[in-house]
Design a protein around this motif. Structure first.
Motif, PDB file in Angstrom:
ATOM      1  N   ASP A 103       0.895  -1.116  -0.044  1.00 47.95           N
ATOM      2  CA  ASP A 103      -0.220  -0.046  -0.063  1.00 47.95           C
ATOM      3  C   ASP A 103       0.881   0.995  -0.075  1.00 47.95           C
ATOM      4  O   ASP A 103       1.502   1.380   0.980  1.00 47.95           O
ATOM      5  CB  ASP A 103      -1.106  -0.092   1.224  1.00 47.95           C
ATOM      6  N   PRO A 104       0.786   2.019  -0.954  1.00 46.70           N
ATOM      7  CA  PRO A 104       1.626   3.250  -1.068  1.00 46.70           C
ATOM      8  C   PRO A 104       1.576   4.094   0.113  1.00 46.70           C
ATOM      9  O   PRO A 104       2.514   4.759   0.541  1.00 46.70           O
ATOM     10  CB  PRO A 104       1.387   4.209  -2.322  1.00 46.70           C
ATOM     11  N   ASP A 105       0.266   4.498   0.626  1.00 48.82           N
ATOM     12  CA  ASP A 105       0.142   5.165   1.810  1.00 48.82           C
ATOM     13  C   ASP A 105       0.694   4.558   3.006  1.00 48.82           C
ATOM     14  O   ASP A 105       1.383   5.255   3.972  1.00 48.82           O
ATOM     15  CB  ASP A 105      -1.499   5.337   2.034  1.00 48.82           C
ATOM     16  N   ALA A 106       0.732   3.324   3.109  1.00 45.11           N
ATOM     17  CA  ALA A 106       1.302   2.712   4.294  1.00 45.11           C
ATOM     18  C   ALA A 106       2.647   2.867   4.029  1.00 45.11           C
ATOM     19  O   ALA A 106       3.476   2.938   5.335  1.00 45.11           O
ATOM     20  CB  ALA A 106       0.990   1.136   4.219  1.00 45.11           C
ATOM     21  N   ASP A 107       3.130   2.788   3.223  1.00 44.94           N
ATOM     22  CA  ASP A 107       4.869   2.954   2.814  1.00 44.94           C
ATOM     23  C   ASP A 107       5.291   4.277   2.962  1.00 44.94           C
ATOM     24  O   ASP A 107       6.160   4.812   3.755  1.00 44.94           O
ATOM     25  CB  ASP A 107       5.097   2.648   1.379  1.00 44.94           C
ATOM     26  N   VAL A 108       4.438   5.118   2.851  1.00 47.10           N
ATOM     27  CA  VAL A 108       4.709   6.834   3.248  1.00 47.10           C
ATOM     28  C   VAL A 108       4.797   6.900   4.649  1.00 47.10           C
ATOM     29  O   VAL A 108       5.422   7.585   5.319  1.00 47.10           O
ATOM     30  CB  VAL A 108       3.749   7.710   2.407  1.00 47.10           C
ATOM     31  N   ARG A 110       5.200   4.482   7.043  1.00 49.19           N
ATOM     32  CA  ARG A 110       6.163   3.787   7.666  1.00 49.19           C
ATOM     33  C   ARG A 110       7.475   4.532   7.423  1.00 49.19           C
ATOM     34  O   ARG A 110       8.198   4.904   8.565  1.00 49.19           O
ATOM     35  CB  ARG A 110       6.290   2.486   6.799  1.00 49.19           C
ATOM     36  N   ARG A 111       7.489   5.258   6.110  1.00 49.85           N
ATOM     37  CA  ARG A 111       8.820   6.254   6.214  1.00 49.85           C
ATOM     38  C   ARG A 111       8.896   7.421   7.019  1.00 49.85           C
ATOM     39  O   ARG A 111       9.851   7.770   7.587  1.00 49.85           O
ATOM     40  CB  ARG A 111       8.994   6.533   4.599  1.00 49.85           C
ATOM     41  N   ALA A 112       7.694   7.838   7.201  1.00 52.41           N
ATOM     42  CA  ALA A 112       7.500   9.139   8.152  1.00 52.41           C
ATOM     43  C   ALA A 112       7.740   8.724   9.474  1.00 52.41           C
ATOM     44  O   ALA A 112       8.349   9.493  10.230  1.00 52.41           O
ATOM     45  CB  ALA A 112       6.033   9.614   7.886  1.00 52.41           C
ATOM     46  N   LEU A 113       7.266   7.381  10.023  1.00 53.16           N
ATOM     47  CA  LEU A 113       7.634   7.050  11.090  1.00 53.16           C
ATOM     48  C   LEU A 113       9.146   6.708  11.666  1.00 53.16           C
ATOM     49  O   LEU A 113       9.638   6.817  12.538  1.00 53.16           O
ATOM     50  CB  LEU A 113       6.870   5.667  11.553  1.00 53.16           C
ATOM     51  N   LEU A 114       9.671   6.150  10.680  1.00 56.56           N
ATOM     52  CA  LEU A 114      11.253   5.933  10.678  1.00 56.56           C
ATOM     53  C   LEU A 114      11.983   7.199  10.799  1.00 56.56           C
ATOM     54  O   LEU A 114      13.034   7.257  11.383  1.00 56.56           O
ATOM     55  CB  LEU A 114      11.626   5.184   9.714  1.00 56.56           C
ATOM     56  N   ALA A 115      11.364   8.330  10.401  1.00 56.62           N
ATOM     57  CA  ALA A 115      12.095   9.701  10.276  1.00 56.62           C
ATOM     58  C   ALA A 115      12.075  10.263  11.866  1.00 56.62           C
ATOM     59  O   ALA A 115      12.861  11.061  11.838  1.00 56.62           O
ATOM     60  CB  ALA A 115      11.442  10.700   9.298  1.00 56.62           C
ATOM     61  N   LEU A 116      11.200   9.858  12.651  1.00 59.38           N
ATOM     62  CA  LEU A 116      11.024  10.267  13.956  1.00 59.38           C
ATOM     63  C   LEU A 116      12.214   9.615  14.751  1.00 59.38           C
ATOM     64  O   LEU A 116      12.685   8.439  14.442  1.00 59.38           O
ATOM     65  CB  LEU A 116       9.654   9.729  14.367  1.00 59.38           C
ATOM     66  N   LEU A 162       5.566  15.717   7.933  1.00 54.83           N
ATOM     67  CA  LEU A 162       6.176  14.946   6.836  1.00 54.83           C
ATOM     68  C   LEU A 162       5.060  14.034   5.973  1.00 54.83           C
ATOM     69  O   LEU A 162       5.582  14.140   4.947  1.00 54.83           O
ATOM     70  CB  LEU A 162       6.949  13.648   7.603  1.00 54.83           C
ATOM     71  N   LEU A 163       4.050  14.028   6.727  1.00 51.34           N
ATOM     72  CA  LEU A 163       3.222  13.517   5.554  1.00 51.34           C
ATOM     73  C   LEU A 163       2.388  14.574   4.721  1.00 51.34           C
ATOM     74  O   LEU A 163       2.147  14.281   3.661  1.00 51.34           O
ATOM     75  CB  LEU A 163       1.918  12.831   6.716  1.00 51.34           C
ATOM     76  N   SER A 166       4.674  14.727   2.106  1.00 53.07           N
ATOM     77  CA  SER A 166       4.868  13.549   1.065  1.00 53.07           C
ATOM     78  C   SER A 166       3.730  13.564   0.153  1.00 53.07           C
ATOM     79  O   SER A 166       3.931  13.287  -1.007  1.00 53.07           O
ATOM     80  CB  SER A 166       4.973  12.416   2.026  1.00 53.07           C
ATOM     81  N   PHE A 167       2.469  14.040   0.861  1.00 55.54           N
ATOM     82  CA  PHE A 167       1.296  13.943  -0.147  1.00 55.54           C
ATOM     83  C   PHE A 167       1.294  15.102  -1.015  1.00 55.54           C
ATOM     84  O   PHE A 167       0.669  15.144  -1.930  1.00 55.54           O
ATOM     85  CB  PHE A 167       0.153  13.881   0.719  1.00 55.54           C
ATOM     86  N   ASP A 168       1.741  16.376  -0.609  1.00 53.45           N
ATOM     87  CA  ASP A 168       1.959  17.392  -1.563  1.00 53.45           C
ATOM     88  C   ASP A 168       2.654  16.864  -2.849  1.00 53.45           C
ATOM     89  O   ASP A 168       2.484  17.500  -3.923  1.00 53.45           O
ATOM     90  CB  ASP A 168       2.454  18.445  -0.883  1.00 53.45           C
ATOM     91  N   SER A 169       3.890  16.312  -2.575  1.00 51.73           N
ATOM     92  CA  SER A 169       4.826  16.000  -3.912  1.00 51.73           C
ATOM     93  C   SER A 169       4.075  14.853  -4.580  1.00 51.73           C
ATOM     94  O   SER A 169       4.289  15.021  -5.738  1.00 51.73           O
ATOM     95  CB  SER A 169       6.085  15.512  -3.195  1.00 51.73           C
ATOM     96  N   VAL A 170       3.172  14.061  -4.264  1.00 49.90           N
ATOM     97  CA  VAL A 170       2.504  13.114  -4.734  1.00 49.90           C
ATOM     98  C   VAL A 170       1.412  13.747  -5.607  1.00 49.90           C
ATOM     99  O   VAL A 170       1.156  13.305  -7.015  1.00 49.90           O
ATOM    100  CB  VAL A 170       1.895  11.936  -3.902  1.00 49.90           C
ATOM    101  N   SER A 171       0.742  14.815  -5.271  1.00 52.15           N
ATOM    102  CA  SER A 171      -0.504  15.401  -5.876  1.00 52.15           C
ATOM    103  C   SER A 171       0.095  16.291  -7.037  1.00 52.15           C
ATOM    104  O   SER A 171      -0.686  16.732  -7.841  1.00 52.15           O
ATOM    105  CB  SER A 171      -1.197  16.380  -4.931  1.00 52.15           C
ATOM    106  N   ARG A 172       1.347  16.793  -6.892  1.00 54.80           N
ATOM    107  CA  ARG A 172       1.831  17.569  -8.060  1.00 54.80           C
ATOM    108  C   ARG A 172       2.055  17.018  -9.232  1.00 54.80           C
ATOM    109  O   ARG A 172       2.132  16.047  -9.612  1.00 54.80           O
ATOM    110  CB  ARG A 172       3.162  18.180  -7.635  1.00 54.80           C
TER     111      ARG A 172
END
Length: 172
Positions: A103-108, A110-116, A162-163, A166-172
């Protein structure tokens, strides 16, 4: 009679039953803490060894899963501290893509969690994924209730930032 032929004791049988339930329940927590299936399995195995070493006492507790949850978080924190002291390299090694679809949202997320930072990640995962109360999170992490509240607030703010990014860059 060899060890493999010797019947299991009642304590060992109860431990095996505990592990069968605990594995599925706690592997998700370990994966959220580590961000990697293989490290999560190793973390859970190490934590289950610690539980086994104390099983005769723990099996009499109301919730040995709470002890395992705390062992997971403490072991992860110890590993994180050891790795933090390791030297960094200039090139990041290639890693295989995860097996199967994801799931791309789950990956985003997960990456955001790992950045904490590790402590903030542990608070968020225990509080919102494991659905523990703030008081229970404080007990698991061995810190004050105020620390849990402040770490949770900082972590959620960082995740929002972070999210959104991430979602702003996806919607562009």
């Amino acid at each position: 009679m060899t060890d493999q032929q010797r019947p299991l004791s009642a304590a060992d049988r109860s431990y095996v039953a505990f592990v069968e339930v605990a594995w599925e329940r706690h592997i998700r927590l370990a994966m959220l803490l580590c961000g990697d299936r293989w490290r999560a399995e190793e973390l859970l195995q190490d934590s289950l060894v610690r539980v086994y070493e104390r099983w005769r006492r723990l099996s009499r507790l109301d919730d040995p899963h709470a002890y395992l949850r705390r062992a997971l978080v403490n072991n992860h924190t110890s590993i994180w501290r050891r790795r933090r002291r390791e030297s960094l390299v200039a090139d990041v090694p290639d890693r295989a893509a995860p097996a199967g679809g994801s799931d791309p949202d789950a990956d985003v997320l997960r990456r955001a969690l790992l950045a904490l930072p590790a402590k903030q990640r542990a608070v968020v995962v225990l509080r919102h994924y494991e659905d523990l109360s703030e008081r229970e999170v404080a007990q698991v992490l061995g810190c004050s209730l105020g620390t849990v509240k402040s770490q949770n607030a900082r972590a959620l703010g960082a995740l929002r930032h972070l999210l959104n990014r991430s979602f702003d860059s996806v919607s562009r």
